[in-house]
Design a protein around this motif. Structure first.
Motif, PDB file in Angstrom:
ATOM      1  N   TRP A 155       0.840  -1.192   0.000  1.00 51.33           N
ATOM      2  CA  TRP A 155       0.000   0.000   0.000  1.00 51.33           C
ATOM      3  C   TRP A 155       0.877   1.245   0.000  1.00 51.33           C
ATOM      4  O   TRP A 155       1.823   1.349   0.787  1.00 51.33           O
ATOM      5  CB  TRP A 155      -0.909  -0.008   1.225  1.00 51.33           C
ATOM      6  N   CYS A 206       0.754   5.506  -0.058  1.00 53.06           N
ATOM      7  CA  CYS A 206      -0.079   6.702   0.110  1.00 53.06           C
ATOM      8  C   CYS A 206       0.100   7.633  -1.079  1.00 53.06           C
ATOM      9  O   CYS A 206       1.225   7.890  -1.511  1.00 53.06           O
ATOM     10  CB  CYS A 206       0.297   7.432   1.405  1.00 53.06           C
ATOM     11  N   HIS A 245      -4.428  12.825   0.280  1.00 53.64           N
ATOM     12  CA  HIS A 245      -5.352  12.870   1.410  1.00 53.64           C
ATOM     13  C   HIS A 245      -6.759  13.151   0.893  1.00 53.64           C
ATOM     14  O   HIS A 245      -6.948  13.890  -0.083  1.00 53.64           O
ATOM     15  CB  HIS A 245      -4.913  13.956   2.398  1.00 53.64           C
ATOM     16  N   GLY A 272      -8.232   3.630   2.855  1.00 54.49           N
ATOM     17  CA  GLY A 272      -7.930   4.871   3.557  1.00 54.49           C
ATOM     18  C   GLY A 272      -7.542   4.657   5.012  1.00 54.49           C
ATOM     19  O   GLY A 272      -7.937   3.671   5.654  1.00 54.49           O
ATOM     20  N   TRP A 273      -6.739   5.583   5.542  1.00 52.52           N
ATOM     21  CA  TRP A 273      -6.367   5.590   6.951  1.00 52.52           C
ATOM     22  C   TRP A 273      -6.289   7.042   7.394  1.00 52.52           C
ATOM     23  O   TRP A 273      -5.474   7.797   6.890  1.00 52.52           O
ATOM     24  CB  TRP A 273      -5.020   4.893   7.172  1.00 52.52           C
ATOM     25  N   PHE A 321      -5.896   9.621   4.789  1.00 55.46           N
ATOM     26  CA  PHE A 321      -4.862   9.387   3.786  1.00 55.46           C
ATOM     27  C   PHE A 321      -5.332   8.301   2.824  1.00 55.46           C
ATOM     28  O   PHE A 321      -5.861   7.268   3.256  1.00 55.46           O
ATOM     29  CB  PHE A 321      -3.538   8.972   4.437  1.00 55.46           C
ATOM     30  N   PHE A 375      -4.536   5.431   0.212  1.00 52.93           N
ATOM     31  CA  PHE A 375      -3.497   4.481  -0.188  1.00 52.93           C
ATOM     32  C   PHE A 375      -3.994   3.672  -1.382  1.00 52.93           C
ATOM     33  O   PHE A 375      -5.172   3.315  -1.441  1.00 52.93           O
ATOM     34  CB  PHE A 375      -3.176   3.504   0.950  1.00 52.93           C
ATOM     35  N   SER A 389       3.028  15.493   7.111  1.00 53.04           N
ATOM     36  CA  SER A 389       3.185  14.203   6.434  1.00 53.04           C
ATOM     37  C   SER A 389       4.269  14.338   5.375  1.00 53.04           C
ATOM     38  O   SER A 389       4.405  15.380   4.735  1.00 53.04           O
ATOM     39  CB  SER A 389       1.869  13.747   5.796  1.00 53.04           C
ATOM     40  N   ARG A 394       5.812  12.181   2.119  1.00 52.49           N
ATOM     41  CA  ARG A 394       5.757  11.022   1.237  1.00 52.49           C
ATOM     42  C   ARG A 394       7.027  10.978   0.388  1.00 52.49           C
ATOM     43  O   ARG A 394       7.505  12.007  -0.071  1.00 52.49           O
ATOM     44  CB  ARG A 394       4.538  11.104   0.324  1.00 52.49           C
TER      45      ARG A 394
END
Lengths: 378, 378, 378
Positions: free
Chosen positions: C35, C37, C40, C138-139, C142, C144, C291, C293
């Motif tokens: 997964w 990201c 968002h 999603g988490w 976010f 993914f 965040s 990435r």
């Protein structure tokens, strides 16, 4: 006596000049095994002064250790491989080589002295983490390194007869007063081949031919002309400057005193070459010395590092003098660079598989034989 | 009658459009074996005039020999492989091709005439060192070369039926009055496929669709529309300009006299194509001719060379006229180029393995079959 | 209790950081299987809003479908592979994804709805030409995606314990108020390793060490210091901000209200990390969330996408506040980026084959073990 060939010989396979795989083989067979000049002693004056040299994919730090000797180290930290020096020259403060990432700290002798802030590990022994060393040796002040773990011959043996030609030139006590760094888009061998023959001189170098009349005959040496006879005992028949000229400048004149220690004949000839196959040549003139280093950047690109040298005790060097001693060689190198770039482009024709060497290109044959031997020895 | 497919067909494997190894195979199977157009006779007016053309990794000199004929040579010297010509066009003085490195001198017939300054070698025979020749042939003034040692077919056979369509256009006595050289970041096949279908026309080319109403139907030819019937004997059902329009310009109008020799029907249709698979197409209009050559620069880049041609005896050509005849095609090529670049990017998705051809994309199927055959013949 | 190693461990083979073939294996083993990201939820507000994300050679469209759910599709048309979206974000009008080449038209649910202007083919079935789907989950807002056809684990399982640390942060209802996109010339693993240890902090981050005193000890966590004892039940010994400081800013002060829902201890600690191995980390502070990435661009280059997030209902965000919350991390990332670039250059030394991990670098060991497992599972 002329060493000219009396027959046609084949040149190297064309793909040797652009194939990346073959280039890697040449790096391994020559550049990572032979002695390679990376600078001159005069560039490192104080303990801790350093240079960084690139040889193929390798980066080497050359520094003066506290005992005054020159040492060389791979430019990589033993911890996780950070580059130690990012600048091409500088000075290690307090004789400490400090990694910019985690401050692992080495002496200029290569010993790991400290790993600040590291938590304890039972099995950590500083002696296991000295810098990776590189062999280093000198010739007339020029610093050579050898990336092999066990060089197969000393620098002295490697240089052979070439080191004799400039024996009288006081290069140990000279230093560079001007440097040019020039990129040429050709394989390193092409530039060396160009340096090794004067067959191209009449067309390419009209200005140089005025100073060196024998070059108009498309040969380097008087000895290559038919019927040449020695003028004195031990005369090797080198090409010499024109009557009325003394050195390699646009007008053939010197504008500064002659170097000390040269023989009458050396001053008359006006130009003497010492060559290190493929990577460097040094030219002694009565008034100055010029060194040219060839630094491969890839299969189809080199960087030339050209230095003009005068005695360290020369006194003030005026801009006019720099212009005077550099003008002719700068022009000639530009002319040669353009020819080498055309050569590089043209030999990539899929139809062109191999060229041919004419009689006066015998030094190319010698160079090719030398290279073939090295590749065989891999 | 429409040649439209009545079923779905697969397109080529996606990696054929970006894989370098496959690209090399296509160079070998097509570009180094087939006839490739490199220019037009009108670009070489005098003996010794030359062009240099790049085909894949090859560089070819095309020149007019003293007998008035066109000859073609690999752009590499037989000595050590220097490029002979660095400019893309020029003139050989006195009919001599002189290598810029060591002045090996060839006639425009390719014979080695002289190697100035060379020392004697017993076994040197000038006849062994002629330039490497390239086959050359012409069609309506267009110069084609073939890099194969033994072309498998004549240019005439190679062109096949395509050469007939423009039979009445006086292209032999026309010349380029404007050239655009355009870089497009796509594989050569993508541009050819784009040229071969009009399925994209309604979306991409609104301006062109005004001049060519059938293109609004997403097909090139009237014959591809359901229920089409020939309007006269031998009517191939080509797409034709709109009522009230005469040619491909922004307003559909001609601003100069019609070319001589065209039939009434050719003038009515207003646009006729001749295509050379993958590498070139020529478009005849009543008032001018347009040629487009596709020159691969790598697996993912082409250069387009677009020429707008008028009769040599046209008289003065005003900037206004140039703008008039070039405007529409310049716009259309820009629109097509952008689409091809999107196609190139999108088909590199690892998930996309192969596309699909819809019925009116039958010329792509023919092109793919032609290409598969050539790759099989390697 | 500290998880520090009590012995030296080897790092990964040096060539894993620059060899393209190995890089392709890592793309396959990690980036195309795990997964990743891509943004968002707050970046997609309306049906039809879309983002385009690059993962290795893949381009993925993420869009909000009419049911309000997020869907993801390969960015390639099923016809002949054109890119569907060339911009990095935008909106599909009327919920239609229209190919810019031939207008094949898909719903944001991926179904092929129409192929305008296509001639009939007996065997053409729209259902065979849906867009290629990509798994999405999603988490905390976010988004993914997982490029595997059959992800081997759910996002939830994949995140594991890491998802717990920020449980109290209201990230679902926060959004980015500032983004920086930064190119760093290093392998993705080097940046991750840099993020995973604080052994470099004393030298590299003097400003950060003022805010985080434990970093001066070259460790991340209080628990890594000798003799550390829990201060409360469940105390994991995280590193905490200095006395008198509250958050990561140049002066350690917050300039906006604390986020809702944090515990007393979370506010005291001032900084909590959640890490997604190799590709992303999220940092919760009392006043904002950051965040980061990591987007590989090739074996030796990454792009960092850094977002600073505040609650959606925050009200007006002044430039001063942006500067206040971004200043320290921007500085730290620049310092880390420079170190990573030196590391990349230095570990390419042919002499450097493998580094060594010191005790506090245990998270690197864990990361390496995790990566080795994934490569074994290929």
């Amino acid at each position: 006596m002329s060493r000219a060939l009396n027959e046609i010989r084949p040149s190297l396979p064309a793909h040797w000049y652009y194939d990346d795989e073959h280039y890697q083989r040449e790096l391994a067979a020559v550049w990572y095994r032979d002695w390679v000049c990376v600078g001159h002693r005069s560039e490192l004056r104080r303990d801790g002064d350093y240079l960084v040299a690139k040889i193929g994919a390798q980066s080497v730090i050359i520094t003066q250790a506290p005992d005054g000797k020159i040492r060389a180290w791979h430019n990589t930290c033993r911890h996780r491989g950070s580059l130690l020096c990012k600048e091409s020259r500088g000075r290690f403060r307090n004789g400490r080589i400090v990694c910019p990432y985690h401050t692992w700290t080495y002496s200029t002798d290569g010993k790991l002295l400290a790993t600040p802030g590291r938590l304890d590990a039972d099995d950590f022994n500083h002696d296991d983490y000295s810098l990776f060393g590189v062999h280093v040796a000198g010739w007339k002040g020029f610093i050579f390194v050898n990336l092999s773990d066990t060089p197969k011959e000393s620098l002295d043996t490697f240089l052979g007869a070439e080191k004799l030609y400039l024996a009288n030139w006081p290069i140990e006590s000279m230093h560079s007063v001007h440097r040019e760094v020039i990129t040429v888009n050709c394989n390193w061998k092409l530039f060396w081949e160009n340096y090794s023959e004067c067959y191209h001189c009449p067309r390419l170098h009209p200005e140089l031919c005025k100073v060196m009349p024998v070059y108009r005959e498309a040969v380097f040496d008087d000895a290559d002309l038919p019927g040449w006879k020695p003028r004195f005992e031990g005369d090797r028949g080198f090409g010499r400057v024109a009557d009325g000229a003394s050195t390699w400048t646009m007008d053939g004149k010197t504008a500064s005193p002659d170097l000390k220690g040269l023989s009458e004949e050396e001053r008359e000839i006006g130009v003497v070459f010492s060559s290190v196959n493929g990577s460097m040549y040094v030219v002694g003139h009565p008034d100055y010395v010029r060194s040219v280093r060839i630094v491969p950047q890839g299969p189809e690109q080199i960087e030339l590092v050209v230095d003009w040298m005068l005695p360290e005790d020369f006194g003030e060097v005026s801009d006019d003098l720099i212009e005077h001693i550099t003008g002719l060689a700068k022009l000639v190198i530009r002319q040669d660079g353009e020819a080498c770039e055309l050569n590089q482009q043209g030999l990539k024709s899929p139809r062109f598989e191999q060229g041919v060497l004419v009689p006066q290109e015998y030094p190319l044959w010698d160079f090719h034989e030398w290279l073939r031997q090295r590749l065989n020895d891999l």
